[in-house]
Design a protein around this motif. Structure first.
Motif, PDB file in Angstrom:
ATOM      1  N   PHE A 260       2.176   2.557  -3.342  1.00  0.00           N
ATOM      2  CA  PHE A 260       1.247   3.438  -4.069  1.00  0.00           C
ATOM      3  C   PHE A 260       1.211   4.821  -3.442  1.00  0.00           C
ATOM      4  CE2 PHE A 260      -0.495  -0.783  -5.116  1.00  0.00           C
ATOM      5  CZ  PHE A 260      -0.637  -0.658  -6.486  1.00  0.00           C
ATOM      6  N   VAL A 261       1.157   4.861  -2.096  1.00  0.00           N
ATOM      7  CA  VAL A 261       1.025   6.134  -1.408  1.00  0.00           C
ATOM      8  C   VAL A 261       2.260   7.009  -1.628  1.00  0.00           C
ATOM      9  CG1 VAL A 261       0.830   7.226   0.865  1.00  0.00           C
ATOM     10  CG2 VAL A 261      -0.543   5.213   0.344  1.00  0.00           C
TER      11      VAL A 261
ATOM     12  N   GLY B 194       2.531   8.387  -5.157  1.00  0.00           N
ATOM     13  CA  GLY B 194       1.577   9.480  -5.348  1.00  0.00           C
ATOM     14  C   GLY B 194       2.042  10.742  -4.651  1.00  0.00           C
ATOM     15  N   ALA B 195       2.479  10.605  -3.400  1.00  0.00           N
ATOM     16  CA  ALA B 195       2.873  11.781  -2.621  1.00  0.00           C
ATOM     17  C   ALA B 195       4.093  12.468  -3.241  1.00  0.00           C
ATOM     18  CB  ALA B 195       3.171  11.369  -1.173  1.00  0.00           C
TER      19      ALA B 195
ATOM     20  N   MET C 258       0.837  -1.204   0.000  1.00  0.00           N
ATOM     21  CA  MET C 258       0.000   0.000   0.000  1.00  0.00           C
ATOM     22  C   MET C 258       0.873   1.256   0.000  1.00  0.00           C
ATOM     23  SD  MET C 258      -3.107  -0.836  -0.219  1.00  0.00           S
ATOM     24  CE  MET C 258      -2.804  -2.356  -1.088  1.00  0.00           C
ATOM     25  N   LEU C 259       1.956   1.219   0.801  1.00  0.00           N
ATOM     26  CA  LEU C 259       2.839   2.383   0.891  1.00  0.00           C
ATOM     27  C   LEU C 259       3.527   2.675  -0.446  1.00  0.00           C
ATOM     28  CD1 LEU C 259       4.533   2.332   4.393  1.00  0.00           C
ATOM     29  CD2 LEU C 259       3.306   4.213   3.334  1.00  0.00           C
TER      30      LEU C 259
END
Lengths: 358, 290
Positions: A162-163, A166-167, A159-160
């Motif tokens: 992707f996060v 994006g960030a 999940m991280l």
């Protein structure tokens, strides 16, 4: 080789189980992968022999191709070490990709923000530290989530990925991308890593840094108290706890250290070659790092040849790309990992039954 | 229209349900496999391959054939995964990740082979509104039925025993390997159907179109404490987050695109961290049979 806590003892002992077995299994895995790739190549109405000849000629037959392979291997040594280190603590780091992105971005951003005349003795350590710190911070998050909330690191690291992507893209696009481009401004000359100059290829002194890190991680794991505690947690967390190790703290530190290694993975590309951060950098290095660590059986020194092998495959895929999709290399990679995992299970079973008989 | 009004509208609820479908189908499959003791990280590959075969099927014979082919595609991936981890007892987490990479590389290669494109297939017949609601209804019925099956039937008891105490189950003369085979095949069929929805909803296949949904579905299994209805409820939460993402993307252009796209992943992180402590995974999860 198992990634579950309490079972890594089997894989630790298997690394002593005979280099010949390891070599044999690797060759079998390569053969099966070549077979799978050949079938796909034939599906494209091409001759496998001709495509493979192209691959070998490009990667081993000319300094440029060999240099490019070393350039790719640099990244893979770092991500492979990252996965291997976490594995020795009984943790599965699938988040090397996000950690790499964070580290690459941090060193590119800091490198571009430094005063233009900063000497290399100051600039280079600063940007490398920034890369390790950013990767380490991203790695520490799943460590904390695992230690405090029991959230499994496989899900949280994915999940991280992707996060973080994006960030980082958001921050870069909003404030840092050079106008009308998808990359940041170039780092100052003092923050660049010089190229090795092998046939005009992209390989730089970052390759030597990778080598040094492999030696450093080996020392850390085998000779230091920290490494001893880390392996104790990986082999049997309950026993480690009884022995006075703070398992939660060690989980966070191991993930942070793994993150720091992955954070440095972009150094060869950002500081040694492109001199800026761009969208999509290091896209597959995280997953290939898993394959590297698996092939190396979690042994940091064995990460070096394993990374070189997968780098040769990837670079060769590029050469084959003129005739067939280079994604066939991904299929080969997956097949190699599966054959290795099956072989590890088989070895474990043979050993277990041998133990019963004794 | 304010954000609150949007969320309370019928259109938003419908959209949230639609986003939920692939998550829910995959998570239901994941629940079955994990209850039987097999790690479900390969859901991602099952979804992606299901989407690919569904696109092929729909191109050949319309959306109904597409849905069927999606199931077959998911079953194929499940069969390979099972062979490796159930029969040959290889490490489940490592092999699941490898299977996902295999499917990613294979679909990219096949995309070029079949349609001559590196990014997406041409448009194929998609689901009409009847088909769409048939999928939503099917997911709801499946959630209820599987919940009952797992909780109240002998089959459900054997499934749970295979994940908790495989040795005890084996001592009763039950073939544990077969129970796990059945559960993983069921998860492949369900995730394949979820993949079919992904492709048929937009009318085509595009590279890496599952984009982490399989992993999110697994997070829903954990968040739902390995119960079919719990997992479905968690998927509804992700569905709402997904619908919110779509609305924010369409309307409020002031919000940065990258941050809006992060929403489902952030929600997943929070969900899986907030319930993980209270939930207990099946005891024998991930352990190969002796």
């Amino acid at each position: 080789m198992s990634w579950d806590r309490g079972d890594s003892g089997a894989s630790a002992s298997s690394s002593h189980g005979g280099a010949w077995t390891a070599l044999y299994v690797t060759l079998v895995a390569l053969l099966v992968a070549l077979l799978a790739a050949s079938l796909l190549v034939i599906a494209f109405d091409e001759s496998p022999a001709r495509v493979f000849a192209l691959v070998v000629a490009h990667t081993l037959g000319e300094p440029y191709g060999a240099g490019q392979a070393l350039f790719r291997a640099t990244t893979l040594v770092f991500t492979g070490l990252s996965v291997a280190l976490a594995h020795r603590a009984g943790l599965f780091n699938v988040g090397a990709e996000g950690q790499l992105v964070a580290g690459s971005f941090a060193c590119a951003a800091l490198g571009a923000a430094l005063p233009a005349g900063t000497p290399a003795v100051l600039a280079l350590p600063a940007v490398l530290l920034a890369a390790a710190a950013a990767g380490g911070a991203v790695g520490a998050i799943p460590g904390v989530l695992r230690a405090r909330f029991g959230a499994h690191e496989v899900i949280t690291t994915i999940m991280l990925n992707f996060v973080v992507s994006g960030a980082v893209l958001f921050v870069a696009r909003t404030w840092l991308f050079a106008p009308e481009t998808i990359h940041t401004r170039a780092v100052v000359p003092g923050a660049t890593i010089p190229a090795l100059g092998l046939g005009g290829s992209a390989v730089s002194w970052a390759a030597v840094l990778a080598l040094a890190c492999a030696l450093g991680v080996t020392w850390l794991l085998t000779r230091s108290r920290f490494g001893f505690e880390l392996r104790a947690v990986g082999q049997n967390p309950d026993a480690a706890r009884a022995g006075g190790v703070n398992v939660g703290r060690m989980t966070v530190i191991a993930m942070a250290a793994a993150g720091a290694l992955a954070g440095l993975a972009g150094s060869g590309t950002v500081l040694g070659y492109k001199h800026y951060f761009e969208k999509g950098l290091g896209a597959d290095a995280g997953f290939t790092g898993i394959a590297v660590a698996l092939l190396a059986r979690g042994n940091p020194l064995a990460v070096l040849p394993a990374a070189l092998l997968f780098a040769l495959l990837a670079e060769g895929g590029l050469a084959a790309g003129a005739r067939v999709p280079r994604e066939i290399v991904d299929v080969m990679l997956a097949v190699i990992v599966i054959v290795l995992a099956v072989a590890a299970a088989e070895t474990r079973r043979v050993r277990a039954s041998a133990g019963d008989g004794a | 229209m304010t954000l609150i009004e949007t969320i309370l509208s019928v259109g938003f609820v419908a959209q949230a349900l639609r986003v939920t479908v692939p998550y829910a189908l995959a998570a239901l499959g994941g629940t079955l496999a994990e209850r039987a003791g097999v790690v479900s990280l390969a859901l991602e590959g099952m979804l992606l391959f299901g989407a690919f075969t569904a696109t092929l099927g729909s191109a050949l014979g319309g959306p109904a054939l597409g849905a069927l082919c999606g199931i077959v595609g998911g079953l194929l991936v499940a069969a390979v995964y099972e062979l490796i981890v159930v029969r040959w007892r290889a490490d489940q987490v490592v092999c699941a990740i490898a299977i996902n990479l295999l499917v990613l590389g294979l679909t990219r290669t096949l995309l070029v082979l079949v349609w001559g494109s590196a990014s997406s297939s041409p448009r194929v017949p998609g689901l009409g509104s009847t088909g769409t609601w048939a999928f939503v209804a099917a997911a709801a019925v499946l959630a209820l039925a599987l919940s009952e099956l797992v909780r109240r039937t002998p089959w459900g008891l054997r499934l749970r025993a295979a994940g908790e105490r495989p040795d005890a189950l084996a001592s009763l003369g039950v073939d544990v390997e077969r129970v796990r085979w059945g559960a993983v095949l069921a998860s492949g069929a369900l995730a394949g159907l979820g993949g079919a929805w992904l492709a048929l909803d937009v009318g085509g296949f595009s590279d890496a179109m599952s984009s982490g949904r399989g992993y999110i579905a697994l997070a829903a299994v954990v968040s739902g404490k390995w119960r079919p209805l719990g997992a479905t409820a968690a998927c509804l939460l992700f569905g709402v987050a997904g619908a919110l993402e779509l609305n924010l993307q369409a309307e409020a252009t002031s919000l940065p695109r990258e941050l809006v796209q992060m929403l489902p992943y952030v929600v997943t992180l929070i969900a899986v961290s907030s319930v993980a402590r209270g939930a207990r995974a099946p005891s024998a999860l991930g352990q190969p049979l002796g």
